[in-house]
Design a protein around this motif. Structure first.
Motif, PDB file in Angstrom:
ATOM      1  N   SER A 184       0.845  -1.188   0.000  1.00  0.00           N
ATOM      2  CA  SER A 184       0.000   0.000   0.000  1.00  0.00           C
ATOM      3  C   SER A 184       0.882   1.241   0.000  1.00  0.00           C
ATOM      4  CB  SER A 184      -0.953   0.007   1.195  1.00  0.00           C
ATOM      5  OG  SER A 184      -0.239  -0.025   2.421  1.00  0.00           O
ATOM      6  N   ALA A 185       0.291   2.344  -0.465  1.00  0.00           N
ATOM      7  CA  ALA A 185       1.021   3.604  -0.531  1.00  0.00           C
ATOM      8  C   ALA A 185       0.033   4.750  -0.419  1.00  0.00           C
ATOM      9  CB  ALA A 185       1.811   3.709  -1.835  1.00  0.00           C
ATOM     10  N   GLY A 186       0.497   5.852   0.139  1.00  0.00           N
ATOM     11  CA  GLY A 186      -0.391   7.003   0.268  1.00  0.00           C
ATOM     12  C   GLY A 186       0.376   8.278   0.521  1.00  0.00           C
ATOM     13  N   LEU A 187      -0.346   9.390   0.416  1.00  0.00           N
ATOM     14  CA  LEU A 187       0.245  10.706   0.580  1.00  0.00           C
ATOM     15  C   LEU A 187      -0.740  11.601   1.308  1.00  0.00           C
ATOM     16  CD1 LEU A 187       2.841  12.268  -0.364  1.00  0.00           C
ATOM     17  CD2 LEU A 187       1.457  13.121  -2.261  1.00  0.00           C
ATOM     18  N   THR A 188      -0.253  12.386   2.262  1.00  0.00           N
ATOM     19  CA  THR A 188      -1.095  13.356   2.958  1.00  0.00           C
ATOM     20  C   THR A 188      -0.517  14.759   2.764  1.00  0.00           C
ATOM     21  OG1 THR A 188       0.139  13.130   5.031  1.00  0.00           O
ATOM     22  CG2 THR A 188      -1.785  11.701   4.724  1.00  0.00           C
ATOM     23  N   TYR A 200      -3.737   3.925  -1.698  1.00  0.00           N
ATOM     24  CA  TYR A 200      -4.081   2.717  -2.463  1.00  0.00           C
ATOM     25  C   TYR A 200      -3.512   1.520  -1.714  1.00  0.00           C
ATOM     26  CZ  TYR A 200      -3.863  -0.866  -6.129  1.00  0.00           C
ATOM     27  OH  TYR A 200      -3.999  -2.029  -6.849  1.00  0.00           O
ATOM     28  N   ALA A 201      -4.251   0.403  -1.726  1.00  0.00           N
ATOM     29  CA  ALA A 201      -3.772  -0.841  -1.123  1.00  0.00           C
ATOM     30  C   ALA A 201      -4.161  -2.021  -1.996  1.00  0.00           C
ATOM     31  CB  ALA A 201      -4.358  -1.025   0.279  1.00  0.00           C
ATOM     32  N   ARG A 202      -3.289  -3.023  -2.030  1.00  0.00           N
ATOM     33  CA  ARG A 202      -3.567  -4.237  -2.828  1.00  0.00           C
ATOM     34  C   ARG A 202      -3.176  -5.455  -2.006  1.00  0.00           C
ATOM     35  NH1 ARG A 202      -2.096  -5.501  -9.122  1.00  0.00           N
ATOM     36  NH2 ARG A 202      -1.945  -7.765  -8.981  1.00  0.00           N
ATOM     37  N   MET A 203      -4.085  -6.427  -1.963  1.00  0.00           N
ATOM     38  CA  MET A 203      -3.852  -7.694  -1.282  1.00  0.00           C
ATOM     39  C   MET A 203      -3.947  -8.821  -2.302  1.00  0.00           C
ATOM     40  SD  MET A 203      -4.749  -5.278   0.855  1.00  0.00           S
ATOM     41  CE  MET A 203      -6.465  -5.054   0.351  1.00  0.00           C
ATOM     42  N   ASN A 204      -2.881  -9.619  -2.440  1.00  0.00           N
ATOM     43  CA  ASN A 204      -2.862 -10.736  -3.374  1.00  0.00           C
ATOM     44  C   ASN A 204      -3.101 -12.040  -2.631  1.00  0.00           C
ATOM     45  OD1 ASN A 204      -2.082  -9.198  -5.767  1.00  0.00           O
ATOM     46  ND2 ASN A 204      -0.114  -8.937  -4.740  1.00  0.00           N
ATOM     47  N   ASN A 205      -4.111 -12.785  -3.053  1.00  0.00           N
ATOM     48  CA  ASN A 205      -4.486 -14.045  -2.399  1.00  0.00           C
ATOM     49  C   ASN A 205      -4.604 -13.887  -0.888  1.00  0.00           C
ATOM     50  OD1 ASN A 205      -2.429 -15.174  -4.876  1.00  0.00           O
ATOM     51  ND2 ASN A 205      -4.485 -16.039  -4.730  1.00  0.00           N
ATOM     52  N   PRO A 206      -5.398 -12.911  -0.432  1.00  0.00           N
ATOM     53  CA  PRO A 206      -5.555 -12.727   1.016  1.00  0.00           C
ATOM     54  C   PRO A 206      -6.228 -13.938   1.643  1.00  0.00           C
ATOM     55  CG  PRO A 206      -7.232 -11.491  -0.171  1.00  0.00           C
ATOM     56  CD  PRO A 206      -6.285 -12.010  -1.202  1.00  0.00           C
ATOM     57  N   GLN A 237      -8.389  -4.850  -4.024  1.00  0.00           N
ATOM     58  CA  GLN A 237      -7.776  -3.539  -4.180  1.00  0.00           C
ATOM     59  C   GLN A 237      -8.668  -2.489  -3.508  1.00  0.00           C
ATOM     60  OE1 GLN A 237      -5.976  -2.856  -8.299  1.00  0.00           O
ATOM     61  NE2 GLN A 237      -7.387  -4.545  -8.688  1.00  0.00           N
ATOM     62  N   ILE A 238      -8.031  -1.523  -2.866  1.00  0.00           N
ATOM     63  CA  ILE A 238      -8.743  -0.428  -2.199  1.00  0.00           C
ATOM     64  C   ILE A 238      -8.053   0.872  -2.589  1.00  0.00           C
ATOM     65  CG2 ILE A 238      -9.557   0.507   0.008  1.00  0.00           C
ATOM     66  CD1 ILE A 238      -8.934  -2.255   1.254  1.00  0.00           C
ATOM     67  N   TRP A 239      -8.834   1.889  -2.870  1.00  0.00           N
ATOM     68  CA  TRP A 239      -8.266   3.186  -3.220  1.00  0.00           C
ATOM     69  C   TRP A 239      -9.207   4.287  -2.735  1.00  0.00           C
ATOM     70  CZ3 TRP A 239     -10.336  -0.422  -6.492  1.00  0.00           C
ATOM     71  CH2 TRP A 239     -11.518  -0.083  -7.148  1.00  0.00           C
ATOM     72  N   GLY A 240      -8.688   5.500  -2.640  1.00  0.00           N
ATOM     73  CA  GLY A 240      -9.561   6.581  -2.212  1.00  0.00           C
ATOM     74  C   GLY A 240      -8.817   7.879  -2.007  1.00  0.00           C
ATOM     75  N   LEU A 255     -15.141  12.441   1.292  1.00  0.00           N
ATOM     76  CA  LEU A 255     -14.309  11.257   1.120  1.00  0.00           C
ATOM     77  C   LEU A 255     -14.901  10.355   0.049  1.00  0.00           C
ATOM     78  CD1 LEU A 255     -11.941   9.419   2.101  1.00  0.00           C
ATOM     79  CD2 LEU A 255     -13.559   8.418   3.734  1.00  0.00           C
ATOM     80  N   TYR A 256     -14.039   9.862  -0.820  1.00  0.00           N
ATOM     81  CA  TYR A 256     -14.418   8.808  -1.773  1.00  0.00           C
ATOM     82  C   TYR A 256     -13.490   7.631  -1.561  1.00  0.00           C
ATOM     83  CZ  TYR A 256     -14.211   5.865  -5.862  1.00  0.00           C
ATOM     84  OH  TYR A 256     -14.189   4.762  -6.678  1.00  0.00           O
ATOM     85  N   THR A 257     -14.046   6.424  -1.481  1.00  0.00           N
ATOM     86  CA  THR A 257     -13.242   5.208  -1.479  1.00  0.00           C
ATOM     87  C   THR A 257     -13.856   4.198  -2.437  1.00  0.00           C
ATOM     88  OG1 THR A 257     -14.426   4.108   0.334  1.00  0.00           O
ATOM     89  CG2 THR A 257     -12.566   5.533   0.936  1.00  0.00           C
ATOM     90  N   GLY A 258     -13.013   3.387  -3.025  1.00  0.00           N
ATOM     91  CA  GLY A 258     -13.471   2.299  -3.875  1.00  0.00           C
ATOM     92  C   GLY A 258     -12.771   1.022  -3.479  1.00  0.00           C
ATOM     93  N   SER A 259     -13.413  -0.103  -3.724  1.00  0.00           N
ATOM     94  CA  SER A 259     -12.782  -1.395  -3.456  1.00  0.00           C
ATOM     95  C   SER A 259     -13.249  -2.404  -4.496  1.00  0.00           C
ATOM     96  CB  SER A 259     -13.116  -1.895  -2.042  1.00  0.00           C
ATOM     97  OG  SER A 259     -14.509  -2.018  -1.868  1.00  0.00           O
TER      98      SER A 259
END
Length: 364
Positions: A184-188, A200-206, A237-240, A255-259
């Motif tokens: 995951s990565a982000g900026l404030t 943004y965050a990504r999980m592979n085969n969670p 995947q999660i983003w926002g 706030l907007y988030t998507g998954s």
């Protein structure tokens, strides 16, 4: 009461000096929740962790000189109603990490930690002010911490001109890099009354193993949409992005988030959450808040939506103790069929559900 002392440092490390400190802290929170419809019946329940998950923890630093410090945190989550450990029975299921912090270079920590979406967007979502019941349906974006990241290496940069970066990688602890890993990565950005963030965050085969970045006992349970269990995802995947603006005694938030949940032998399941909120400080002791969330859900030709209104009031008896009451209403479209407010024990038998949550919280 939070405190730092040489005696605790001595117990933990055997030695202590003026350049080292350990702090014991925690939150206890409990109350009563009324729900108008859980599988066709109204329900009164004693509920733990309505505004904040009960916890106790230890955090500390050691000054190594030259602007470099060792830092650690061990944080336990539990139910105040029955005393059991939370987070799948883990002793330090909320957080457990150790690392190095530099004034010039930033902070690197290793252990069980929050990902960038939780760190950044969680601070912009209304559930950070109201109860966790106000989280987005099924906590599809994980801002209500349905799962945390094991085996994680995190880097948080220093703040430059209001900007700060956040990077996290969770190891699979298995051969190869594609099975049950996460990144995951982000900026404030903060400047005066403005606070902005994107992640943004990504999980592979969670949940494909008990030892990976997203453990099999720490992922989505019985939650499903259009008959598809969220816990069956082979990739998530999660983003926002969002922000807040302080104006006088009010704090306005958007706030907007998507998954997206990729599942075997079916179309991907996607959620889009749109939230607007206002927090108003009537006095230093009285806080009011309201939020409206619209969630659109699609899977192939299937689609539906949720509308949820969350309201709440808080009265501060002191800096550490407050009383609260929250009222929540959720309406699901007929294509979804059942309303289910996050943290309520069971879904409604209809497309609407109301919850009223009241309690007391103390921080120490």
């Amino acid at each position: 009461m939070a405190f730092a002392g040489l005696s605790i440092g001595a117990m933990l490390a055997g030695t202590a000096d003026a350049q080292s400190s350990v702090t014991l802290y925690g939150i206890v929170d409990t109350g009563v929740t009324y729900t108008n419809n859980q599988q066709g019946h109204s329900t009164w329940e004693a509920t733990s962790g309505n505004e904040s998950g009960p916890r106790w923890g230890l955090m500390g630093t050691e000054d190594l000189g030259g602007g470099l410090k060792t830092t650690f945190r061990l944080e336990n989550g539990f139910s105040i109603d029955n005393g059991k450990f939370g987070q799948g029975g883990r002793m330090f299921g909320r957080q457990a990490y150790v690392g190095l912090s530099s004034d010039r270079l930033g902070t690197v920590t290793l252990g069980r930690q929050y990902n960038s979406v939780q760190d950044i967007l969680g601070n912009l979502q209304i559930s950070g002010t109201l109860t966790g019941y106000s989280a987005h349906p099924h906590d599809n974006d994980d801002i209500n911490n349905t799962f945390r990241t094991n085996n994680a290496a995190k880097y948080v940069s220093p703040t430059f001109a209001g900007l700060q970066a956040n990077l996290v990688y969770g190891f699979s602890n298995a051969p190869g890099f594609s099975s049950n890993n996460s990144w995951s990565a982000g900026l404030t950005y903060a400047n005066g009354p403005f606070s902005l963030g994107a992640a943004y965050a990504r999980m592979n085969n969670p949940a494909s193993s008990a030892v990976g970045a997203v453990a099999s006992d720490n992922y989505y349970g019985s939650e499903s949409m259009f008959g598809t269990p969220l816990g069956s995802a082979t990739r998530q995947q999660i983003w926002g992005a969002g922000g807040t603006y302080a104006l006088g005694s009010a704090l306005f938030g958007l706030l907007y988030t998507g998954s997206r949940f990729d599942v075997p032998a079916a179309s991907s399941l996607r959620f889009d959450n749109y939230e607007g909120s206002v927090v108003y400080y009537v006095t230093p002791f009285v806080v009011l808040a309201i939020a409206q969330v619209y969630t659109h859900v699609t899977q192939g030709p299937l689609s539906g939506h949720f509308n949820q209104t969350s309201t709440g009031a808080k009265y501060l008896l002191s800096k550490r103790t407050d009383l609260y009451v929250n009222v929540l209403y959720q309406k699901a479209s007929s294509s979804i069929g059942q309303a289910w407010i996050e943290s309520v024990s069971a879904p409604s038998s209809t497309t609407s559900q109301v919850a009223v949550v009241a309690g007391i919280r103390h921080k120490f």
